[in-house]
Design a protein around this motif. Structure first.
Motif, short mmCIF file in Angstrom:
data_model
loop_
_atom_site.label_atom_id
_atom_site.label_comp_id
_atom_site.label_asym_id
_atom_site.label_seq_id
_atom_site.Cartn_x
_atom_site.Cartn_y
_atom_site.Cartn_z
N THR A 141 1.09 -1.26 0.34
CA THR A 141 -0.27 -0.15 0.27
C THR A 141 0.87 1.17 -0.09
N THR A 142 0.35 1.78 -0.85
CA THR A 142 1.49 3.40 -0.73
C THR A 142 0.15 4.66 -0.87
N THR A 143 0.67 5.73 -0.07
CA THR A 143 -0.40 6.67 0.29
C THR A 143 0.61 8.43 -0.70
N SER A 144 -0.31 9.06 -1.68
CA SER A 144 0.40 10.60 -2.51
C SER A 144 0.89 11.43 -1.63
N SER A 145 0.92 12.07 -1.80
CA SER A 145 1.55 13.27 -1.32
C SER A 145 0.93 14.39 -0.87
N VAL A 146 -0.88 14.37 -1.26
CA VAL A 146 -2.34 15.09 -0.60
C VAL A 146 -2.50 13.95 0.49
N GLY A 147 -2.33 13.02 0.63
CA GLY A 147 -2.66 11.60 1.85
C GLY A 147 -4.12 10.68 0.85
N GLN A 148 -3.97 10.47 0.04
CA GLN A 148 -4.54 9.63 -0.68
C GLN A 148 -3.79 8.00 -1.17
N GLN A 149 -4.77 7.11 -0.09
CA GLN A 149 -4.48 5.84 0.17
C GLN A 149 -5.17 5.39 -0.71
N VAL A 150 -3.22 4.05 -1.69
CA VAL A 150 -3.77 3.36 -2.87
C VAL A 150 -3.70 1.85 -2.60
N ASP A 151 -3.94 1.59 -2.66
CA ASP A 151 -3.92 -0.09 -2.66
C ASP A 151 -3.87 -1.27 -3.84
N ALA A 152 -2.68 -1.99 -4.48
CA ALA A 152 -2.61 -2.58 -5.94
C ALA A 152 -2.26 -4.35 -5.51
N LEU A 172 -6.21 0.17 -6.50
CA LEU A 172 -7.44 0.91 -5.99
C LEU A 172 -7.80 2.27 -5.44
N VAL A 173 -7.37 3.07 -5.83
CA VAL A 173 -7.28 4.75 -5.10
C VAL A 173 -8.57 4.95 -4.62
N HIS A 174 -8.64 4.91 -3.16
CA HIS A 174 -9.19 5.29 -2.14
C HIS A 174 -9.54 6.84 -2.26
N ILE A 186 -11.22 1.75 -9.20
CA ILE A 186 -10.31 0.94 -9.43
C ILE A 186 -9.80 1.01 -11.01
N TYR A 187 -8.06 1.67 -11.35
CA TYR A 187 -7.69 1.66 -11.89
C TYR A 187 -5.95 0.30 -12.78
N ALA A 205 1.15 1.46 -18.00
CA ALA A 205 0.47 2.17 -17.86
C ALA A 205 1.98 3.58 -17.66
N SER A 206 2.34 4.75 -18.31
CA SER A 206 3.13 5.35 -18.14
C SER A 206 2.39 6.95 -16.28
N GLY A 207 1.57 7.08 -17.09
CA GLY A 207 0.91 7.71 -15.61
C GLY A 207 -0.15 6.68 -14.65
N ASN A 208 -0.97 6.91 -14.03
CA ASN A 208 -2.33 6.28 -12.72
C ASN A 208 -2.60 5.38 -13.44
N GLY A 209 -2.58 5.60 -14.86
CA GLY A 209 -3.35 3.85 -15.21
C GLY A 209 -4.45 4.44 -15.68
N LEU A 210 -5.50 3.24 -16.52
CA LEU A 210 -7.12 3.78 -17.52
C LEU A 210 -7.75 3.38 -15.83
N GLU A 211 -8.79 4.24 -15.94
CA GLU A 211 -10.04 3.80 -15.03
C GLU A 211 -11.10 2.64 -15.20
N ILE A 212 -11.16 1.23 -14.94
CA ILE A 212 -12.00 0.35 -15.02
C ILE A 212 -13.40 0.71 -14.54
N MET A 213 -12.68 1.28 -13.43
CA MET A 213 -14.40 1.46 -12.67
C MET A 213 -14.02 2.94 -11.74
N SER A 214 -15.32 4.15 -12.19
CA SER A 214 -14.90 4.87 -10.84
C SER A 214 -15.82 4.38 -9.58
N LEU A 215 -16.12 5.53 -8.33
CA LEU A 215 -16.03 4.51 -7.49
C LEU A 215 -16.94 6.03 -6.51
#
Length: 325
Positions: A141-152, A172-174, A186-187, A205-215
């Motif tokens: 699990t990682t956390t972005s610079s603005v405190g957003q949790q990301v599971d993979a 999974l971008v929370h 979900i990306y 993907a070079s960026g955040n990925g392709l969005e498979i499902m918005s939440l």
């Protein structure tokens, strides 16, 4: 006494000669003319607020090496390996509009059906029926610079032939309250396969990925709910996807029903050596950590007559992540 009379006679004579005795009718005809006009530019009284793009998510952690377990050959399966759910059976859990945790790491099997034709391999056509082994592995699990949790997590597949394998990596971008946060969802960030019938493909993907499902997951009101594209700078492989979330659907996992949300994807996969049109229908079990418990992937190339279509379906119900128990 003559002057007043003369003046009165003159006034009477003037009154009788000042115009016609009938009404004057005037007919007007419209005529279009072009007149040069200087248009003053509109003055914006309130400038628009500047919206900064979302901050980049942390780099994807390295996935562990995938060592697949042996996959049974289709001939070893019993004649009826998968019983059907009863007419009045219901899913144990309804599919939720949100996903609170990634899927539980596990190794399971999916039944595969399908065919291919026009491949460069020998034989050039064949069946995709059999069993695929699926291994789900959690990534850190990682956390972005603005405190957003990301599971993979990684989904590795092997089969039905021993020489066929593929890998998908999802994020999974929370949700996060920061205006610079990425849209929760979900990306898809990695897609790769090694297959004589499909060829060897690697997309990262070079960026955040392709969005498979918005939440939260909301059904599409049109046929272009989301469009994304990204290019792998190392392999020069480009994946372009149009995604639409549809209604719920029950998947029969060998006698146990799983409630899912349908995700329809279409687009183009382009490598330096080939181009494939892609359609991908995924049945996402959101209450089980966004596991694909069934999906159908089709790759085509009209010019070469190439078609590859495979459908997968779970044989068991996944475990429920602890975060949603």
């Amino acid at each position: 006494m003559r002057r007043p009379y003369a003046l009165a006679a003159g006034v009477a004579l003037l009154a009788t000669g000042c115009g016609p005795t009938s009404h004057l009718n005037i007919t007007l005809r419209s005529k279009s003319i072009t007149v040069p006009q200087v248009v003053t530019p509109a003055i914006q009284l309130v400038p628009p607020a500047l919206v900064a793009p979302p901050v980049a998510l942390p780099p994807l952690p390295a996935a562990p090496a995938y060592v697949p377990l042996p996959v049974p050959a289709p001939t070893t399966l019993p004649a009826n390996p998968c019983p059907k759910a009863g007419q009045f059976d219901t899913p144990a859990m309804p599919a939720s509009q949100t996903v609170d945790a990634p899927p539980v790491p596990a190794t399971s099997t999916q039944l595969s059906t399908g065919t291919y034709t026009g491949a460069a391999s020998t034989p050039a056509s064949g069946s995709l029926a059999g069993v695929e082994q699926v291994t789900i592995t959690r990534l850190p699990t990682t956390t972005s610079s603005v405190g957003q949790q990301v599971d993979a997590w990684q989904v590795a597949r092997r089969g039905p032939a021993a020489t066929v394998s593929s890998v998908e990596v999802y994020r999974l971008v929370h949700p996060a309250s920061s205006p610079a946060a990425t849209q929760a969802g979900i990306y898809l960030v990695r897609l790769a396969w090694k297959d004589p019938a499909r060829g060897d493909v690697t997309f990262q993907a070079s960026g955040n990925g392709l969005e498979i499902m918005s939440l939260p997951a909301q059904p599409a009101t049109n046929d272009i709910q989301y469009v994304g594209t990204d290019t792998d700078p190392d392999t020069l492989t480009t994946l372009e996807l149009t995604r639409n979330i549809r209604q719920h659907k029950r998947v029969d996992a060998c006698g146990k029903l799983i409630d899912t949300i349908t995700v329809e994807l279409s687009g183009t996969l382009t490598t330096p050596n080939m181009q494939r049109q892609l359609t991908w229908t995924k049945q996402v079990a959101t209450s089980y950590g966004a596991v694909d418990v069934a999906d159908t992937l089709t790759l085509t190339s009209v010019g070469s007559g190439y078609t590859w279509t495979r459908s997968l379906r779970n044989t068991t119900v996944p475990a429920v992540p602890k975060a949603v128990r």
